[in-house]
Design a protein around this motif. Structure first.
Motif, PDB file in Angstrom:
ATOM      1  N   PRO A  15       0.729  -1.112  -0.074  1.00 61.75           N
ATOM      2  CA  PRO A  15      -0.031   0.073  -0.042  1.00 61.75           C
ATOM      3  C   PRO A  15       0.878   1.299   0.025  1.00 61.75           C
ATOM      4  CG  PRO A  15       0.200  -0.921   2.215  1.00 61.75           C
ATOM      5  CD  PRO A  15       0.955  -1.818   1.382  1.00 61.75           C
ATOM      6  N   LEU A  16       1.897   1.400  -0.828  1.00 60.19           N
ATOM      7  CA  LEU A  16       2.539   2.418  -1.056  1.00 60.19           C
ATOM      8  C   LEU A  16       2.086   3.158  -2.403  1.00 60.19           C
ATOM      9  CD1 LEU A  16       6.124   1.259  -0.008  1.00 60.19           C
ATOM     10  CD2 LEU A  16       4.552   2.088   1.545  1.00 60.19           C
ATOM     11  N   VAL A  17       2.185   4.710  -2.169  1.00 63.27           N
ATOM     12  CA  VAL A  17       2.076   5.117  -3.558  1.00 63.27           C
ATOM     13  C   VAL A  17       3.296   5.886  -4.238  1.00 63.27           C
ATOM     14  CG1 VAL A  17      -0.429   6.145  -2.536  1.00 63.27           C
ATOM     15  CG2 VAL A  17       1.733   7.589  -2.171  1.00 63.27           C
ATOM     16  N   ASN A  18       3.118   6.057  -5.618  1.00 59.86           N
ATOM     17  CA  ASN A  18       4.279   6.487  -6.341  1.00 59.86           C
ATOM     18  C   ASN A  18       5.448   5.462  -6.378  1.00 59.86           C
ATOM     19  OD1 ASN A  18       2.702   8.764  -6.957  1.00 59.86           O
ATOM     20  ND2 ASN A  18       3.443   9.745  -5.029  1.00 59.86           N
ATOM     21  N   ILE A  19       5.179   4.096  -6.332  1.00 58.86           N
ATOM     22  CA  ILE A  19       6.269   3.159  -6.442  1.00 58.86           C
ATOM     23  C   ILE A  19       6.728   3.522  -7.923  1.00 58.86           C
ATOM     24  CG2 ILE A  19       7.017   0.930  -6.695  1.00 58.86           C
ATOM     25  CD1 ILE A  19       6.577   1.557  -3.716  1.00 58.86           C
ATOM     26  N   ASP A  20       8.246   3.912  -8.066  1.00 63.06           N
ATOM     27  CA  ASP A  20       8.522   4.089  -9.471  1.00 63.06           C
ATOM     28  C   ASP A  20       9.524   2.821  -9.699  1.00 63.06           C
ATOM     29  OD1 ASP A  20      11.310   4.394  -8.235  1.00 63.06           O
ATOM     30  OD2 ASP A  20      10.902   6.471  -8.176  1.00 63.06           O
TER      31      ASP A  20
END
Length: 201
Positions: A15-20
């Protein structure tokens, strides 16, 4: 590439945002042009400490999720620089499906070309699946591409949209090379005709 029809497997919550893409596969592992062998370095900086030991509380290092085939991710997954190694690393680890509220365009397209199904869902549906995924080894989810449904461990179903052409390619295991090879008879006929008409070429 391997076809994608129905996938039943463990879903891992991330549930992490902006996983590049650099988080998915760091730049030092981009020297290879092989699609295999990158799975061990998937999420390398989150999975391992500086001495190379596993970080126990990272989701894919937990016993229940070591064989996960589905990833439930936060918003804007796969952003950052364009690198096809990102889906290669996911696939080599065993991830065949990533579910999120949104994906970066290039990563999204690269997934389809490498046999991974990226699914975009509304936040409330992702939240439900994230909750299901928190159950560990009981977080078995079934993704049926033909019917475009996701079935959770309690039997609830979620429908998803997918481009018909991309669906066709995944169901039949057709990447760009496979699509070209489907035209092999027409290509051979053209080459034979050109050889006969222009033998000096």
């Amino acid at each position: 590439m391997e076809n994608f029809d129905k996938l039943t497997g463990i879903a891992a919550p991330l549930p992490l945002v902006n996983i590049d893409t650099d988080m998915i596969i760091p730049k030092q592992f981009l020297k290879t042009i092989k699609r295999s062998g990158l799975g061990v370095n998937l999420f390398d900086e989150m999975r391992y400490d500086r001495q190379g030991g596993e970080i126990a509380d990272f989701v894919l290092n937990k016993p229940a999720y070591r064989d996960a085939q589905i990833l439930i991710a936060g918003d804007n997954f796969g952003c950052g620089s364009s690198r096809e190694h990102a889906p290669w690393a996911l696939l080599d680890f065993g991830i065949r499906c990533v579910i999120s509220t949104s994906f970066a365009d290039i990563f999204y397209n690269n997934c389809f070309k490498n046999g991974i199904l990226p699914i975009v869902l509304p936040q409330e549906d992702v939240d439900k699946l994230m909750d299901d995924a928190e159950r560990g080894s009981n977080a078995t989810v079934t993704v049926d591409l033909e019917s475009q449904t996701i079935s959770g461990p309690d039997g609830g179903k979620i429908t998803f949209e997918v481009d018909p052409w991309r669906k066709h390619c995944l169901l039949n295991g057709l990447d760009d090379i496979g699509l070209t090879l489907e035209k092999a008879p027409a290509i051979d006929a053209f080459e034979a005709k050109m050889s006969a008409e222009r033998p000096w070429v």
